[in-house]
Design a protein around this motif. Sequence first.
Motif, PDB file in Angstrom:
ATOM      1  N   PRO A   1       7.880  -9.868 -10.075  1.00 14.07           N
ATOM      2  CA  PRO A   1       7.582 -10.461 -11.387  1.00 14.07           C
ATOM      3  C   PRO A   1       6.575  -9.606 -12.146  1.00 14.07           C
ATOM      4  O   PRO A   1       5.870  -8.774 -11.546  1.00 14.07           O
ATOM      5  CB  PRO A   1       6.989 -11.832 -11.029  1.00 14.07           C
ATOM      6  CG  PRO A   1       7.492 -12.122  -9.654  1.00 14.07           C
ATOM      7  CD  PRO A   1       7.601 -10.798  -8.970  1.00 14.07           C
ATOM      8  N   SER A   2       6.494  -9.817 -13.454  1.00 15.67           N
ATOM      9  CA  SER A   2       5.619  -8.984 -14.280  1.00 15.67           C
ATOM     10  C   SER A   2       4.150  -9.144 -13.899  1.00 15.67           C
ATOM     11  O   SER A   2       3.382  -8.176 -13.934  1.00 15.67           O
ATOM     12  CB  SER A   2       5.813  -9.317 -15.756  1.00 15.67           C
ATOM     13  OG  SER A   2       5.575 -10.692 -15.998  1.00 15.67           O
ATOM     14  N   LEU A   3       3.725 -10.358 -13.532  1.00 13.26           N
ATOM     15  CA  LEU A   3       2.340 -10.562 -13.120  1.00 13.26           C
ATOM     16  C   LEU A   3       2.256 -10.473 -11.604  1.00 13.26           C
ATOM     17  O   LEU A   3       2.559 -11.431 -10.883  1.00 13.26           O
ATOM     18  CB  LEU A   3       1.837 -11.927 -13.604  1.00 13.26           C
ATOM     19  CG  LEU A   3       1.671 -12.067 -15.114  1.00 13.26           C
ATOM     20  CD1 LEU A   3       1.211 -13.470 -15.472  1.00 13.26           C
ATOM     21  CD2 LEU A   3       0.680 -11.034 -15.647  1.00 13.26           C
ATOM     22  N   CYS A   4       1.882  -9.300 -11.119  1.00 10.89           N
ATOM     23  CA  CYS A   4       1.767  -9.094  -9.679  1.00 10.89           C
ATOM     24  C   CYS A   4       0.630  -8.117  -9.401  1.00 10.89           C
ATOM     25  O   CYS A   4       0.041  -7.544 -10.326  1.00 10.89           O
ATOM     26  CB  CYS A   4       3.085  -8.574  -9.101  1.00 10.89           C
ATOM     27  SG  CYS A   4       3.568  -6.946  -9.681  1.00 10.89           S
ATOM     28  N   VAL A   5       0.311  -7.955  -8.150  1.00  8.91           N
ATOM     29  CA  VAL A   5      -0.750  -7.042  -7.741  1.00  8.91           C
ATOM     30  C   VAL A   5      -0.232  -6.154  -6.610  1.00  8.91           C
ATOM     31  O   VAL A   5       0.740  -6.497  -5.932  1.00  8.91           O
ATOM     32  CB  VAL A   5      -2.009  -7.802  -7.276  1.00  8.91           C
ATOM     33  CG1 VAL A   5      -2.721  -8.415  -8.460  1.00  8.91           C
ATOM     34  CG2 VAL A   5      -1.660  -8.878  -6.254  1.00  8.91           C
ATOM     35  N   ALA A   6      -0.883  -5.015  -6.456  1.00  8.88           N
ATOM     36  CA  ALA A   6      -0.426  -4.081  -5.426  1.00  8.88           C
ATOM     37  C   ALA A   6      -1.626  -3.383  -4.786  1.00  8.88           C
ATOM     38  O   ALA A   6      -2.727  -3.353  -5.345  1.00  8.88           O
ATOM     39  CB  ALA A   6       0.522  -3.049  -6.027  1.00  8.88           C
ATOM     40  N   MET A   7      -1.383  -2.823  -3.630  1.00 12.72           N
ATOM     41  CA  MET A   7      -2.390  -2.056  -2.912  1.00 12.72           C
ATOM     42  C   MET A   7      -1.689  -0.861  -2.277  1.00 12.72           C
ATOM     43  O   MET A   7      -0.593  -1.004  -1.731  1.00 12.72           O
ATOM     44  CB  MET A   7      -3.050  -2.926  -1.838  1.00 12.72           C
ATOM     45  CG  MET A   7      -3.938  -2.166  -0.855  1.00 12.72           C
ATOM     46  SD  MET A   7      -4.658  -3.248   0.413  1.00 12.72           S
ATOM     47  CE  MET A   7      -3.188  -3.927   1.189  1.00 12.72           C
ATOM     48  N   ILE A   8      -2.311   0.303  -2.373  1.00 15.27           N
ATOM     49  CA  ILE A   8      -1.760   1.493  -1.720  1.00 15.27           C
ATOM     50  C   ILE A   8      -2.781   2.013  -0.726  1.00 15.27           C
ATOM     51  O   ILE A   8      -3.934   2.277  -1.084  1.00 15.27           O
ATOM     52  CB  ILE A   8      -1.384   2.580  -2.738  1.00 15.27           C
ATOM     53  CG1 ILE A   8      -0.329   2.050  -3.722  1.00 15.27           C
ATOM     54  CG2 ILE A   8      -0.857   3.825  -2.026  1.00 15.27           C
ATOM     55  CD1 ILE A   8       0.116   3.062  -4.765  1.00 15.27           C
ATOM     56  N   LYS A   9      -2.348   2.163   0.523  1.00 20.18           N
ATOM     57  CA  LYS A   9      -3.215   2.665   1.587  1.00 20.18           C
ATOM     58  C   LYS A   9      -2.840   4.111   1.907  1.00 20.18           C
ATOM     59  O   LYS A   9      -1.680   4.418   2.159  1.00 20.18           O
ATOM     60  CB  LYS A   9      -3.077   1.785   2.834  1.00 20.18           C
ATOM     61  CG  LYS A   9      -3.535   0.347   2.632  1.00 20.18           C
ATOM     62  CD  LYS A   9      -3.572  -0.422   3.939  1.00 20.18           C
ATOM     63  CE  LYS A   9      -2.185  -0.598   4.535  1.00 20.18           C
ATOM     64  NZ  LYS A   9      -2.219  -1.360   5.806  1.00 20.18           N
ATOM     65  N   ASN A  10      -3.844   4.970   1.882  1.00 19.90           N
ATOM     66  CA  ASN A  10      -3.641   6.387   2.168  1.00 19.90           C
ATOM     67  C   ASN A  10      -4.341   6.717   3.484  1.00 19.90           C
ATOM     68  O   ASN A  10      -5.568   6.648   3.568  1.00 19.90           O
ATOM     69  CB  ASN A  10      -4.218   7.236   1.028  1.00 19.90           C
ATOM     70  CG  ASN A  10      -4.024   8.721   1.261  1.00 19.90           C
ATOM     71  OD1 ASN A  10      -3.433   9.138   2.245  1.00 19.90           O
ATOM     72  ND2 ASN A  10      -4.520   9.531   0.341  1.00 19.90           N
ATOM     73  N   PRO A  11      -3.595   7.070   4.514  1.00 21.95           N
ATOM     74  CA  PRO A  11      -4.211   7.351   5.821  1.00 21.95           C
ATOM     75  C   PRO A  11      -5.020   8.640   5.852  1.00 21.95           C
ATOM     76  O   PRO A  11      -5.842   8.833   6.758  1.00 21.95           O
ATOM     77  CB  PRO A  11      -3.005   7.444   6.761  1.00 21.95           C
ATOM     78  CG  PRO A  11      -1.872   7.881   5.888  1.00 21.95           C
ATOM     79  CD  PRO A  11      -2.123   7.226   4.556  1.00 21.95           C
ATOM     80  N   SER A  12      -4.797   9.523   4.868  1.00 20.73           N
ATOM     81  CA  SER A  12      -5.498  10.823   4.886  1.00 20.73           C
ATOM     82  C   SER A  12      -6.050  11.169   3.508  1.00 20.73           C
ATOM     83  O   SER A  12      -5.597  12.123   2.856  1.00 20.73           O
ATOM     84  CB  SER A  12      -4.529  11.931   5.349  1.00 20.73           C
ATOM     85  OG  SER A  12      -3.940  11.608   6.591  1.00 20.73           O
ATOM     86  N   PRO A  13      -7.035  10.422   3.004  1.00 23.79           N
ATOM     87  CA  PRO A  13      -7.589  10.737   1.678  1.00 23.79           C
ATOM     88  C   PRO A  13      -8.336  12.065   1.701  1.00 23.79           C
ATOM     89  O   PRO A  13      -8.894  12.460   2.733  1.00 23.79           O
ATOM     90  CB  PRO A  13      -8.537   9.571   1.408  1.00 23.79           C
ATOM     91  CG  PRO A  13      -8.929   9.083   2.765  1.00 23.79           C
ATOM     92  CD  PRO A  13      -7.712   9.278   3.632  1.00 23.79           C
ATOM     93  N   ARG A  14      -8.361  12.749   0.572  1.00 22.83           N
ATOM     94  CA  ARG A  14      -9.081  14.020   0.474  1.00 22.83           C
ATOM     95  C   ARG A  14      -9.577  14.221  -0.949  1.00 22.83           C
ATOM     96  O   ARG A  14      -8.963  13.751  -1.914  1.00 22.83           O
ATOM     97  CB  ARG A  14      -8.155  15.200   0.846  1.00 22.83           C
ATOM     98  CG  ARG A  14      -6.940  15.348  -0.056  1.00 22.83           C
ATOM     99  CD  ARG A  14      -5.990  16.423   0.422  1.00 22.83           C
ATOM    100  NE  ARG A  14      -4.795  16.508  -0.409  1.00 22.83           N
ATOM    101  CZ  ARG A  14      -4.703  17.261  -1.499  1.00 22.83           C
ATOM    102  NH1 ARG A  14      -5.728  18.015  -1.884  1.00 22.83           N
ATOM    103  NH2 ARG A  14      -3.587  17.284  -2.205  1.00 22.83           N
ATOM    104  N   GLN A  15     -10.706  14.875  -1.091  1.00 28.19           N
ATOM    105  CA  GLN A  15     -11.251  15.175  -2.401  1.00 28.19           C
ATOM    106  C   GLN A  15     -10.544  16.399  -2.991  1.00 28.19           C
ATOM    107  O   GLN A  15     -10.270  17.373  -2.284  1.00 28.19           O
ATOM    108  CB  GLN A  15     -12.755  15.460  -2.309  1.00 28.19           C
ATOM    109  CG  GLN A  15     -13.579  14.214  -1.974  1.00 28.19           C
ATOM    110  CD  GLN A  15     -13.473  13.141  -3.036  1.00 28.19           C
ATOM    111  OE1 GLN A  15     -13.726  13.388  -4.209  1.00 28.19           O
ATOM    112  NE2 GLN A  15     -13.084  11.941  -2.635  1.00 28.19           N
ATOM    113  N   ILE A  16     -10.228  16.319  -4.269  1.00 24.43           N
ATOM    114  CA  ILE A  16      -9.588  17.440  -4.942  1.00 24.43           C
ATOM    115  C   ILE A  16     -10.644  18.451  -5.359  1.00 24.43           C
ATOM    116  O   ILE A  16     -11.583  18.122  -6.094  1.00 24.43           O
ATOM    117  CB  ILE A  16      -8.798  16.959  -6.182  1.00 24.43           C
ATOM    118  CG1 ILE A  16      -7.684  15.997  -5.762  1.00 24.43           C
ATOM    119  CG2 ILE A  16      -8.220  18.135  -6.946  1.00 24.43           C
ATOM    120  CD1 ILE A  16      -6.672  16.595  -4.810  1.00 24.43           C
TER     121      ILE A  16
END
Length: 418
Positions: free
Chosen positions: A215-230
Amino acid sequence: MSKLTVAGIGPGEADYILPAVIEKMKKAHTVIAAKRVLPILEELCQDVSDSASVLQHDSISFFAMGKIKDTLEQIGKILSEGHDVVMAVSGDPLMYSLYRTICNDPISENWDMDIIPGVGSLQMLGAAFGETMEDALIISVHGRAKTAGSIALAVTEHSKVFFLCSKEQGPAWLSRIMLDYQLDDVTVCAGANLSYEDEILASGTPAEMVKKEFPSLCVAMIKNPSPRQIVRPCFLSDEDFERDKTPMTKEEIRILILHKMKLHPDDVVWDVGAGTGSVSIECARQVPFGTVHSVERSETAVKLIYKNKEKFSADNLTVYEGDAAETVAKLPEPDKVFIGGSGKEMSQILETIAAFPKKIKVVISAVTIETIAETNELLGKYAPDFDVIQATVGRGRKIGSYHIMDTNNPVMIFTAYI
């Protein structure tokens, strides 16, 4: 003194509305909320086990929230009459809600206000998937323009990113961005109608979640196992570029220009009067999650820009051949602009920039007295507190057993927010 209480009522179900909110509503003159939740609030205020509450409920006025301007005017009128108002908002008033909008409107300058926090949809999502929020970045794409690059950058640099989604920018849109930026090892979690009987929860890889509808009103989460600084790359030397006889901003001046621009990895950048494209290329390397739009009228110079684009694999660089003023009028809203040549169209270019709703950082280099004078006059109109420095670079040259300095023309570098 009358008071406005901005109260969070959670995701929607009565079970998530705090007792403090209910008590505040029972004592208020007026309760304002979205039309869909008014029946729930009226029922909560009518406690049949408490005769005093029943009598109080009869005197409470319940109004459906309308346009923000009209609603604030209505609140102001009620407060001026000495009555308390409760504005009930979904989720948490402190998280991308109406509270900031109310505070920023001059009408509320003298209002006495307090806040009752609520359970937000992002908290509900975290609880559903057993994920804490203290290490998370929170982004709203609901009613806010976010580039694909800025989303990819956020996920790349953080182990967990929560999103408040919109109809067009939902879990499938986020998943598509992950695939486009080769972030396919992340996990996308999404939820809608949280706390209701028809609650929807799903998680999976971007390839799996890109196929799911929410639906248009929803929420999400993205998990990154290997974050890194650019990390931004080092600067290039003049010898690194294809240049022919086309004028090029010298490397020491380029470094000063880029320092003044203070690029962010997801910036949208214009380079107007790009010449060989040396500044464009440097910008493209500095904004791997952004885009660079290079404008040049000379056919010969445009060919050099394309050569340099290919040489440095600057896939995020787009080249435009043509009149500067006409071309920039069609470009996407920038975060930063460099003007190295305007073809006597500086006034029109700055007028286009000034028309955008947000302030944009503009850096201008000028060598001729005429361009310096014009820039000084125009920036005095758009940004009187502009900054300007003069840079002169001398380069050593050997004559016999001695060395002398060959000095290039001095360059004025203007910096302003327009």
